[in-house]
Design an enzyme around this catalytic site. Sequence first.
Site, short mmCIF file in Angstrom:
data_model
loop_
_atom_site.label_atom_id
_atom_site.label_comp_id
_atom_site.label_asym_id
_atom_site.label_seq_id
_atom_site.Cartn_x
_atom_site.Cartn_y
_atom_site.Cartn_z
N VAL A 184 26.23 -0.17 -57.41
CA VAL A 184 26.16 -0.16 -55.95
C VAL A 184 27.31 0.00 -55.12
CG1 VAL A 184 25.20 -1.63 -53.88
CG2 VAL A 184 23.82 -1.64 -56.12
N ARG A 185 27.36 0.76 -54.13
CA ARG A 185 28.72 0.97 -53.44
C ARG A 185 28.28 0.65 -51.89
NH1 ARG A 185 29.53 1.57 -58.19
NH2 ARG A 185 30.79 3.21 -59.18
N MET B 128 23.53 6.01 -58.62
CA MET B 128 24.38 5.27 -57.72
C MET B 128 23.95 5.20 -56.22
SD MET B 128 28.53 5.33 -57.50
CE MET B 128 28.47 7.05 -58.10
N PRO B 129 23.37 3.95 -55.89
CA PRO B 129 23.13 3.92 -54.19
C PRO B 129 24.65 3.45 -53.68
CG PRO B 129 21.93 2.17 -55.71
CD PRO B 129 22.74 2.95 -56.70
N ILE B 130 24.62 4.19 -52.50
CA ILE B 130 25.72 4.23 -51.61
C ILE B 130 25.13 3.70 -50.07
CG2 ILE B 130 27.79 5.09 -50.51
CD1 ILE B 130 27.78 7.09 -52.82
#
Length: 63
Positions: free
Chosen positions: A39-40, A1-3
């Site tokens: 994506v966050r 999960m990309p942040i």
Amino acid sequence: MPIATINIIEGRSDEQKEKLIEKVTQAIHEAIDAPKQNVRVILNEMPKQHFGIGGESVKKMGR
């Protein structure tokens, strides 16, 4: 999960911040093929007196 964490100076409209979130999400999706729903994006908004350039706060500079 990309942040993605983005620091911005206060003063932008809700519409501008929504557009920024949308565009950053799209860029991450395209760059690393991450599903958009994973994506966050975190926006940290700071007061103008909390950011300095060349020894002066942005507030003092009138920006």
